[in-house]
Design a protein around this motif. Structure first.
Motif, PDB file in Angstrom:
ATOM      1  N   ASP A   5       8.757  11.984  19.369  1.00  0.00           N
ATOM      2  CA  ASP A   5       9.262  12.879  20.419  1.00  0.00           C
ATOM      3  C   ASP A   5       9.962  12.091  21.520  1.00  0.00           C
ATOM      4  O   ASP A   5      11.007  12.512  22.031  1.00  0.00           O
ATOM      5  CB  ASP A   5       8.129  13.710  21.022  1.00  0.00           C
ATOM      6  CG  ASP A   5       7.613  14.767  20.068  1.00  0.00           C
ATOM      7  OD1 ASP A   5       8.305  15.084  19.087  1.00  0.00           O
ATOM      8  OD2 ASP A   5       6.507  15.272  20.327  1.00  0.00           O
ATOM      9  N   ARG A  55       2.118  15.031  13.964  1.00  0.00           N
ATOM     10  CA  ARG A  55       0.999  15.599  14.742  1.00  0.00           C
ATOM     11  C   ARG A  55       0.202  16.590  13.904  1.00  0.00           C
ATOM     12  O   ARG A  55      -1.037  16.587  13.930  1.00  0.00           O
ATOM     13  CB  ARG A  55       1.528  16.261  16.018  1.00  0.00           C
ATOM     14  CG  ARG A  55       1.914  15.276  17.085  1.00  0.00           C
ATOM     15  CD  ARG A  55       2.198  15.962  18.416  1.00  0.00           C
ATOM     16  NE  ARG A  55       3.239  16.977  18.295  1.00  0.00           N
ATOM     17  CZ  ARG A  55       4.543  16.723  18.223  1.00  0.00           C
ATOM     18  NH1 ARG A  55       4.952  15.477  18.251  1.00  0.00           N
ATOM     19  NH2 ARG A  55       5.419  17.695  18.136  1.00  0.00           N
ATOM     20  N   THR A  56       0.880  17.423  13.150  1.00  0.00           N
ATOM     21  CA  THR A  56       0.194  18.402  12.294  1.00  0.00           C
ATOM     22  C   THR A  56      -0.679  17.689  11.263  1.00  0.00           C
ATOM     23  O   THR A  56      -1.820  18.082  11.029  1.00  0.00           O
ATOM     24  CB  THR A  56       1.225  19.318  11.595  1.00  0.00           C
ATOM     25  OG1 THR A  56       1.967  20.017  12.602  1.00  0.00           O
ATOM     26  CG2 THR A  56       0.556  20.313  10.675  1.00  0.00           C
ATOM     27  N   SER A  57      -0.138  16.631  10.670  1.00  0.00           N
ATOM     28  CA  SER A  57      -0.913  15.865   9.677  1.00  0.00           C
ATOM     29  C   SER A  57      -2.114  15.200  10.322  1.00  0.00           C
ATOM     30  O   SER A  57      -3.216  15.203   9.755  1.00  0.00           O
ATOM     31  CB  SER A  57      -0.026  14.795   9.028  1.00  0.00           C
ATOM     32  OG  SER A  57       1.015  15.385   8.308  1.00  0.00           O
ATOM     33  N   LEU A 108      -1.068  10.972  15.340  1.00  0.00           N
ATOM     34  CA  LEU A 108      -0.785  11.680  16.594  1.00  0.00           C
ATOM     35  C   LEU A 108       0.073  10.830  17.530  1.00  0.00           C
ATOM     36  O   LEU A 108       1.046  11.330  18.115  1.00  0.00           O
ATOM     37  CB  LEU A 108      -2.095  12.076  17.282  1.00  0.00           C
ATOM     38  CG  LEU A 108      -2.959  13.082  16.520  1.00  0.00           C
ATOM     39  CD1 LEU A 108      -4.315  13.244  17.191  1.00  0.00           C
ATOM     40  CD2 LEU A 108      -2.256  14.419  16.405  1.00  0.00           C
ATOM     41  N   GLY A 136       3.595  10.734  16.310  1.00  0.00           N
ATOM     42  CA  GLY A 136       4.291  11.979  16.638  1.00  0.00           C
ATOM     43  C   GLY A 136       4.805  11.971  18.059  1.00  0.00           C
ATOM     44  O   GLY A 136       5.939  12.385  18.324  1.00  0.00           O
ATOM     45  N   THR A 194      12.557  15.500  15.984  1.00  0.00           N
ATOM     46  CA  THR A 194      11.553  16.404  16.552  1.00  0.00           C
ATOM     47  C   THR A 194      10.691  17.005  15.449  1.00  0.00           C
ATOM     48  O   THR A 194       9.463  17.098  15.586  1.00  0.00           O
ATOM     49  CB  THR A 194      12.246  17.512  17.370  1.00  0.00           C
ATOM     50  OG1 THR A 194      13.016  16.893  18.413  1.00  0.00           O
ATOM     51  CG2 THR A 194      11.242  18.458  17.992  1.00  0.00           C
ATOM     52  N   HIS A 195      11.319  17.382  14.340  1.00  0.00           N
ATOM     53  CA  HIS A 195      10.580  17.933  13.204  1.00  0.00           C
ATOM     54  C   HIS A 195       9.600  16.895  12.642  1.00  0.00           C
ATOM     55  O   HIS A 195       8.448  17.217  12.338  1.00  0.00           O
ATOM     56  CB  HIS A 195      11.555  18.392  12.116  1.00  0.00           C
ATOM     57  CG  HIS A 195      10.891  18.819  10.856  1.00  0.00           C
ATOM     58  ND1 HIS A 195      10.235  20.028  10.737  1.00  0.00           N
ATOM     59  CD2 HIS A 195      10.752  18.199   9.661  1.00  0.00           C
ATOM     60  CE1 HIS A 195       9.726  20.125   9.518  1.00  0.00           C
ATOM     61  NE2 HIS A 195      10.032  19.029   8.848  1.00  0.00           N
ATOM     62  N   HIS A 196      10.047  15.655  12.508  1.00  0.00           N
ATOM     63  CA  HIS A 196       9.163  14.598  12.003  1.00  0.00           C
ATOM     64  C   HIS A 196       7.985  14.375  12.958  1.00  0.00           C
ATOM     65  O   HIS A 196       6.842  14.182  12.508  1.00  0.00           O
ATOM     66  CB  HIS A 196       9.927  13.293  11.799  1.00  0.00           C
ATOM     67  CG  HIS A 196      10.873  13.313  10.646  1.00  0.00           C
ATOM     68  ND1 HIS A 196      10.513  13.652   9.368  1.00  0.00           N
ATOM     69  CD2 HIS A 196      12.194  13.040  10.589  1.00  0.00           C
ATOM     70  CE1 HIS A 196      11.554  13.586   8.569  1.00  0.00           C
ATOM     71  NE2 HIS A 196      12.597  13.227   9.284  1.00  0.00           N
ATOM     72  N   GLY A 197       8.259  14.410  14.251  1.00  0.00           N
ATOM     73  CA  GLY A 197       7.174  14.263  15.230  1.00  0.00           C
ATOM     74  C   GLY A 197       6.136  15.361  15.085  1.00  0.00           C
ATOM     75  O   GLY A 197       4.929  15.111  15.105  1.00  0.00           O
ATOM     76  N   GLN A 198       6.611  16.592  14.918  1.00  0.00           N
ATOM     77  CA  GLN A 198       5.695  17.725  14.734  1.00  0.00           C
ATOM     78  C   GLN A 198       4.894  17.564  13.445  1.00  0.00           C
ATOM     79  O   GLN A 198       3.690  17.835  13.416  1.00  0.00           O
ATOM     80  CB  GLN A 198       6.469  19.048  14.729  1.00  0.00           C
ATOM     81  CG  GLN A 198       5.577  20.269  14.573  1.00  0.00           C
ATOM     82  CD  GLN A 198       4.582  20.404  15.714  1.00  0.00           C
ATOM     83  OE1 GLN A 198       4.914  20.195  16.873  1.00  0.00           O
ATOM     84  NE2 GLN A 198       3.340  20.731  15.393  1.00  0.00           N
ATOM     85  N   ALA A 199       5.545  17.126  12.380  1.00  0.00           N
ATOM     86  CA  ALA A 199       4.857  16.932  11.106  1.00  0.00           C
ATOM     87  C   ALA A 199       3.778  15.849  11.223  1.00  0.00           C
ATOM     88  O   ALA A 199       2.683  15.993  10.656  1.00  0.00           O
ATOM     89  CB  ALA A 199       5.863  16.567  10.013  1.00  0.00           C
TER      90      ALA A 199
END
Length: 94
Positions: free
Chosen positions: A20, A78-80, A13, A16, A71-76
């Motif tokens: 960002d 956080r999702t993980s 987290l 992520g 941004t996509h990597h940050g979201q991934a």
């Protein structure tokens, strides 16, 4: 024999959020540079200004792609992190 996987969801987290922050920093600094390039063009010879304009447009496309990827990597991340946290919580109940 399989080895245990150790994951710290909170680290994912935080990573992520860091991604960002880096994406935002990239966007702000590149937007500032774009403005400086644009402001300098009126003082350039016509051909140089045209060449700089083309190059700046290419750089803006690269910046947009990099911002989207980070941004996509940050979201991934956080999702993980959330998925691992939920799995840990579920396993603790079982």
């Amino acid at each position: 024999m399989a080895k245990d996987t150790r994951v710290h969801p909170e680290h994912l987290l935080v990573s992520g959020v860091c991604a960002d922050s880096h994406a935002e920093d990239l966007h702000v600094k590149h937007t500032t540079a774009d403005g400086q390039i644009e402001a300098a063009q009126p003082g350039m010879p016509t051909m140089a200004a045209a060449a700089m304009s083309l190059k700046a447009a290419k750089w803006q496309g690269v910046t947009t792609a990099l911002f989207a990827q980070i941004t996509h990597h940050g979201q991934a991340l956080r999702t993980s992190g959330l998925a691992f946290h939920e799995a840990d919580a579920q396993n603790a109940q079982d």
